[in-house]
Every structure is written in structure tokens, then in C-alpha cells.
Write an enzyme that holds these catalytic residues in place. Structure first.
Site, PDB file in Angstrom:
ATOM      1  N   ILE A  70      46.427 123.703  36.821  1.00  0.00           N
ATOM      2  CA  ILE A  70      45.988 123.461  38.026  1.00  0.00           C
ATOM      3  C   ILE A  70      44.480 123.675  38.518  1.00  0.00           C
ATOM      4  O   ILE A  70      43.674 124.428  38.287  1.00  0.00           O
ATOM      5  CB  ILE A  70      46.675 124.926  39.478  1.00  0.00           C
ATOM      6  CG1 ILE A  70      48.411 124.532  38.738  1.00  0.00           C
ATOM      7  CG2 ILE A  70      46.533 124.183  40.510  1.00  0.00           C
ATOM      8  CD1 ILE A  70      48.857 126.167  39.610  1.00  0.00           C
ATOM      9  N   CYS A  71      43.874 122.939  38.990  1.00  0.00           N
ATOM     10  CA  CYS A  71      42.545 122.530  39.452  1.00  0.00           C
ATOM     11  C   CYS A  71      42.765 122.181  40.779  1.00  0.00           C
ATOM     12  O   CYS A  71      43.550 122.237  41.503  1.00  0.00           O
ATOM     13  CB  CYS A  71      41.876 121.494  38.451  1.00  0.00           C
ATOM     14  SG  CYS A  71      41.922 120.021  38.565  1.00  0.00           S
ATOM     15  N   GLY A  72      41.930 121.760  41.257  1.00  0.00           N
ATOM     16  CA  GLY A  72      41.080 121.210  43.057  1.00  0.00           C
ATOM     17  C   GLY A  72      42.447 120.083  43.313  1.00  0.00           C
ATOM     18  O   GLY A  72      42.746 119.517  43.954  1.00  0.00           O
ATOM     19  N   GLY A 100      45.130 121.635  43.523  1.00  0.00           N
ATOM     20  CA  GLY A 100      45.300 123.113  44.887  1.00  0.00           C
ATOM     21  C   GLY A 100      44.559 122.741  46.044  1.00  0.00           C
ATOM     22  O   GLY A 100      45.121 123.434  47.338  1.00  0.00           O
ATOM     23  N   ASP A 124      41.787 127.067  37.948  1.00  0.00           N
ATOM     24  CA  ASP A 124      39.581 126.961  38.130  1.00  0.00           C
ATOM     25  C   ASP A 124      39.986 127.605  39.925  1.00  0.00           C
ATOM     26  O   ASP A 124      40.776 127.727  40.203  1.00  0.00           O
ATOM     27  CB  ASP A 124      39.622 125.428  37.957  1.00  0.00           C
ATOM     28  CG  ASP A 124      39.465 124.606  38.856  1.00  0.00           C
ATOM     29  OD1 ASP A 124      40.137 124.821  40.144  1.00  0.00           O
ATOM     30  OD2 ASP A 124      38.937 123.199  39.218  1.00  0.00           O
TER      31      ASP A 124
END
Length: 191
Positions: free
Chosen positions: A99-101, A143, A45
Site C-alpha cells: 500500500i502507498c498513497g 491509502g 508507506d
């Protein structure tokens, strides 16, 4: 990369958003790729897009067949997780990376899919053990938390590790039937 300090063989490097992470020398890439893993699906994202791109480019360079669910433009973490989970669930892909924050959102959504065992990892050790002990098929990363180089090393460690490989006899005896029990339990949950 600017080295901040070295403590007991652990190099502290600056990471995104003032979070620091440890990069152990022992976390260096294994010398041989896993021949059982060829096809990988991944996505990120907006919070994980840069890390996703770094891992994607690295894995392509290593010879993996990589499918990126959001190559040019990041999509919402919910969509990333669904696409990665469904790709692995269909057996079209050997493993997935979402993968996200923080990695939490994609981890929760991936784990809602039958047959998907996603692990949110923040170290090379966790990534390797997630495969070795828990037989995960999706690696989830944050991330905002993991730098690009650490992400590449973690992906390598996770992709190269096989379930049960390298465990001591004592630990192997404990782990041996855990995954089978999890699959049996899952059958009752998804009826």
C-alpha cells in the site's frame, strides 16, 4: 461512518482527500476463509500506513499469519514493494499486500519481480477478479483512495478468491491457458 447518499443500492461514503467510493451490499465478506492462504506479508508507506494497519489488524483477527514489513514506522514505497514482492517471490508467504498513497508506485515496483503478479485495485469487484481471472499474488491499494473499511472488505475478497473459481464455462475456456502463457513469456523476459 457518515452515509452521504444511497443510489441504486450503492452507498456513497466519504473517503480520504474528498474522494468517494462505492460500497455495495453485495461486497459483504464471504463466509469462509480460503484454507490455501495462511501467510501474508504486507506493508505501507506514509500514504498507506493507516490503511495497512487497519487491514493488518483485521487479518490477524481473522486468524491469518501476518508479517508487517513496517510495523511501527512507515518506510518508502519502494522499500515496501521490494520487501513484499521478495517475500512472496521466495514462497515464504502465500500472498502479499502493498500500500502507498495511490497504489501505483508499489504496483509498478512489485511487477518488476519475476513471479510476482501485482494488481492495483480500487473496488471489491476488481480485487476479486484480480485473483479469479489474473491469478495475482500481490494486492496493491492506495491509502489516499481507499477507506479502512473498504480496504478490509477488498482484502477479504481477494484473499478468499481462488484462480478460476466461479467462472462461467465460456470465460474459463478463455482464461484457462492465459496464465501459463504469461509464465512462458516471463521466462523470456527474465533471461
Amino acid at each position: 461512518m457518515q452515509l452521504v447518499s444511497s443510489i441504486n443500492g450503492c452507498y456513497i461514503l466519504p473517503a480520504k482527500h474528498s474522494i468517494v467510493y462505492c460500497y455495495f451490499l453485495s461486497a459483504r465478506r464471504l463466509t469462509m476463509k480460503n484454507p490455501n492462504v495462511k501467510r501474508i506479508i504486507l506493508g505501507g508507506d506514509p500514504g498507506g500506513f493507516s490503511l495497512k494497519n487497519a487491514i493488518r489488524d483485521h487479518l490477524i483477527g481473522e486468524g491469518y499469519d501476518v508479517t508487517d514489513v513496517d510495523y511501527d514506522t512507515p518506510i518508502f514505497f519502494q522499500d515496501v514493494a521490494k520487501k513484499v514482492a521478495k517475500g512472496v517471490q521466495s514462497r515464504e508467504f502465500d500472498r502479499g499486500i502493498a500500500i502507498c498513497g495511490t497504489g501505483m508506485g508499489v504496483s509498478i515496483i512489485c511487477n518488476k519481480h519475476k513471479g510476482i503478479y501485482a494488481a492495483l485495485c480500487e473496488s471489491v469487484y476488481q480485487a476479486r477478479r484480480a485473483r479469479q481471472v489474473n491469478n495475482t499474488n500481490v494486492l496493491c491499494l492506495g491509502g489516499f483512495i481507499i477507506g479502512n473499511e473498504m480496504g478490509r472488505v477488498m482484502a477479504d475478497a481477494w484473499l478468499e478468491q481462488e484462480h478460476m473459481s466461479g467462472l462461467s464455462p465460456e470465460v474459463a475456456k478463455i482464461v484457462e491457458h492465459e496464465f501459463d502463457q504469461l509464465v512462458e513469456f516471463e521466462e523470456t523476459v527474465y533471461e
